[in-house]
Design an enzyme around this catalytic site. Structure first.
Site: not given
Length: 277
Positions: A41, A118
């Site tokens: 990701s 993230k």
């Protein structure tokens, strides 16, 4: 006499091990937490198999600073809240520091409690929206510049054996899997690469207003990231409370492209000690 010495040696060994574990526990709780990148990701900033230490001093301490131990293979699942739950609930931190937009952050998922990594995109009180694949913050589009192509081999990656998604369609084993790469510049001047795979629903979103005391996170591999664009109760991340931040990721220490770090022939020596931008 010999048995007495042997007994003393065993006791000393046990004490040494206990002290070492205590020191390691304090070190991990207060200063740095090791973290393996399990998914794609955050490509191409972080690759599957990158190993890094998370700087816990960057944002101060909360219940999330205590380590979680999750080893399903042997039935161990000790959550940070089980150890430091008495600090949970007020969304504050001890010696708290403010995260900056563009930081790459490890945080605890608001529902599952698992660690995620993230990039911090939206700050408290701001609005965030994706329009045609372009990030908008407070109604203004961020600067986006084409930056070539990211290419990787289509094959199982990491211990989980996950396969990459490719912009150039389904690719057989050993083929070149490509994605368009862009450099995104956030309002505070922080620049980083993002990848594009396809036109999909996450490229066009509603306007999200970040609540006070919360943050909005996104993966750099935009089309392959479960992040704040999807509510946490439906499989995404949603807004992340301040107290759920674990720390900032500053540098890759070690990296392996194989299913095990012991496979030395899969080590990525060019990524050792690489700064995370």
């Amino acid at each position: 006499m010999a048995s007495e010495k042997k007994g003393n040696a065993i006791v000393e060994t046990i004490k040494t091990v206990v002290y070492a574990l205590l020191i390691a526990g304090v070190f991990r709780t207060l200063f740095f937490q090791p973290f393996w990148i399990p998914s794609g990701s955050m490509k191409d900033t972080l690759l599957i198999g990158d190993f890094l230490f998370v700087n816990k001093m960057a944002y101060g301490y909360s219940y999330a600073s205590c380590p979680s131990v999750y080893l399903p293979q042997i039935g161990i699942d000790i959550d940070a809240a089980d150890i430091c739950g008495f600090l949970d609930g007020d969304n504050t931190r001890i010696l708290g520091g403010e995260p900056q937009r563009g930081d790459v952050v490890v945080f605890r998922h608001p529902i599952t409690g698992r660690d995620f990594i993230k990039r911090l995109i939206g700050l408290p009180g701001e609005t965030v929206q994706m329009r045609d694949g372009v990030l908008h913050i407070n109604g203004a589009a961020v600067e986006l510049t084409p930056n070539g192509t990211f290419e990787e081999t289509s094959e199982p990656q990491g211990p989980q054996g996950s396969r990459p998604r490719c912009e150039n369609g389904p690719v057989g084993d050993g083929g070149a899997c490509t994605k368009s790469r862009f450099t995104e510049t956030l309002p505070n001047g922080v620049s980083h690469d993002i990848l594009n795979i396809a036109n999909q629903g996450s490229d066009n979103t509603p306007v999200y207003t970040v609540p006070e005391g919360h943050y909005f996170f996104m993966g750099d591999n935009r089309d392959n990231s479960a992040d704040s664009r999807v509510p946490s109760v439906t499989g995404g991340v949603g807004f992340v409370p301040y107290e759920n931040l674990v720390g900032r990721a500053d540098r890759v220490v070690f990296s392996s492209a194989g299913a095990s770090m012991l496979f030395f022939w899969t080590w990525r020596g060019d990524r050792f000690f690489e700064k995370i931008e």
